[in-house]
Design a protein around this motif. Structure first.
Motif, PDB file in Angstrom:
ATOM      1  N   GLY A 184       0.798  -1.507  -0.382  1.00 35.37           N
ATOM      2  CA  GLY A 184      -0.061  -0.416  -0.156  1.00 35.37           C
ATOM      3  C   GLY A 184       0.987   1.019  -0.097  1.00 35.37           C
ATOM      4  N   LEU A 185       2.096   1.206   0.682  1.00 36.31           N
ATOM      5  CA  LEU A 185       3.158   2.203   0.826  1.00 36.31           C
ATOM      6  C   LEU A 185       3.124   2.031  -0.632  1.00 36.31           C
ATOM      7  N   LEU A 186       4.080   1.467  -1.717  1.00 36.75           N
ATOM      8  CA  LEU A 186       4.454   1.218  -2.107  1.00 36.75           C
ATOM      9  C   LEU A 186       3.884   2.030  -3.800  1.00 36.75           C
ATOM     10  N   ASP A 187       2.617   1.932  -3.754  1.00 36.97           N
ATOM     11  CA  ASP A 187       1.438   2.170  -4.738  1.00 36.97           C
ATOM     12  C   ASP A 187       1.602   4.099  -4.757  1.00 36.97           C
ATOM     13  N   HIS A 188       1.959   4.519  -3.620  1.00 36.96           N
ATOM     14  CA  HIS A 188       1.936   6.195  -3.606  1.00 36.96           C
ATOM     15  C   HIS A 188       3.330   6.453  -4.236  1.00 36.96           C
ATOM     16  N   MET A 189       4.785   5.714  -4.968  1.00 41.07           N
ATOM     17  CA  MET A 189       5.661   5.802  -5.219  1.00 41.07           C
ATOM     18  C   MET A 189       6.176   6.224  -7.013  1.00 41.07           C
ATOM     19  N   PRO A 190       6.485   6.945  -6.532  1.00 36.49           N
ATOM     20  CA  PRO A 190       6.891   7.357  -8.615  1.00 36.49           C
ATOM     21  C   PRO A 190       7.645   6.145  -9.394  1.00 36.49           C
ATOM     22  N   PRO A 191       7.297   5.666 -10.419  1.00 36.36           N
ATOM     23  CA  PRO A 191       8.438   4.160 -10.483  1.00 36.36           C
ATOM     24  C   PRO A 191       9.534   5.000 -10.454  1.00 36.36           C
ATOM     25  N   SER A 192      10.362   3.510 -11.055  1.00 35.12           N
ATOM     26  CA  SER A 192      12.169   4.042 -10.877  1.00 35.12           C
ATOM     27  C   SER A 192      12.474   4.317 -12.351  1.00 35.12           C
ATOM     28  N   ILE A 193      13.487   4.982 -12.582  1.00 33.34           N
ATOM     29  CA  ILE A 193      13.350   5.625 -13.248  1.00 33.34           C
ATOM     30  C   ILE A 193      14.473   3.775 -14.471  1.00 33.34           C
ATOM     31  N   THR A 194      14.262   3.495 -15.138  1.00 32.15           N
ATOM     32  CA  THR A 194      14.902   2.535 -16.196  1.00 32.15           C
ATOM     33  C   THR A 194      16.368   2.552 -16.829  1.00 32.15           C
ATOM     34  N   SER A 195      16.523   4.032 -16.954  1.00 29.45           N
ATOM     35  CA  SER A 195      17.253   4.612 -17.930  1.00 29.45           C
ATOM     36  C   SER A 195      18.993   3.992 -17.234  1.00 29.45           C
ATOM     37  N   ALA A 196      18.782   5.157 -15.936  1.00 27.88           N
ATOM     38  CA  ALA A 196      19.894   4.862 -14.483  1.00 27.88           C
ATOM     39  C   ALA A 196      19.809   3.686 -14.035  1.00 27.88           C
ATOM     40  N   ALA A 197      19.213   2.415 -14.081  1.00 28.68           N
ATOM     41  CA  ALA A 197      19.919   1.623 -13.433  1.00 28.68           C
ATOM     42  C   ALA A 197      20.242   0.338 -14.286  1.00 28.68           C
ATOM     43  N   THR A 198      20.313   0.541 -15.580  1.00 28.45           N
ATOM     44  CA  THR A 198      20.588   0.083 -16.673  1.00 28.45           C
ATOM     45  C   THR A 198      22.735   0.622 -16.881  1.00 28.45           C
ATOM     46  N   GLU A 199      23.046   1.387 -16.456  1.00 26.89           N
ATOM     47  CA  GLU A 199      24.182   2.761 -16.293  1.00 26.89           C
ATOM     48  C   GLU A 199      25.219   1.913 -15.178  1.00 26.89           C
ATOM     49  N   LYS A 200      25.818   1.170 -15.476  1.00 25.14           N
ATOM     50  CA  LYS A 200      27.138   1.161 -14.866  1.00 25.14           C
ATOM     51  C   LYS A 200      27.311   1.964 -14.105  1.00 25.14           C
TER      52      LYS A 200
END
Length: 103
Positions: free
Chosen positions: A6-22
């Motif tokens: 329920g708490l995580l529903d209100h969080m914005p989605p994470s940025i996928t391009s930042a997660a793929t960068e080294k």
């Protein structure tokens, strides 16, 4: 449904391009080098086996009196050389006491 979801529903989605960068490594830190070898003369000339076990009885008595005082005295703090009157006198006696008997 749990409380966490329920708490995580209100969080914005994470940025996928930042997660793929080294992750970037920080630049290397400069290292220190010893340019010239420092020469230190020994303050006291001692034998290779100088220890409290081979010290003079006067030195051991002065050491014990000094240590017993600073462990109990709330005014004395040896790491910063702050002593009360009695502690300063005991430290001076400890410093003056010869560790080795002259032969």
């Amino acid at each position: 449904m749990s409380l966490l979801s329920g708490l995580l529903d209100h969080m914005p989605p994470s940025i996928t391009s930042a997660a793929t960068e080294k992750p970037r490594r920080p630049p290397p830190r400069p290292s220190l080098a010893l340019v010239t070898q420092a020469e230190h003369r020994p303050q006291f000339v001692t034998s290779p086996h100088a220890s409290a076990a081979t010290a003079t009885p006067e030195w051991r008595l002065a050491r014990d009196a000094y240590l017993n005082h600073i462990m109990a005295c709330r005014s004395c703090y040896a790491p910063t050389a702050r002593y009360c009157g009695a502690g300063a006198e005991l430290r001076a006696e400890y410093d003056r006491a010869p560790m080795e008997a002259h032969q």
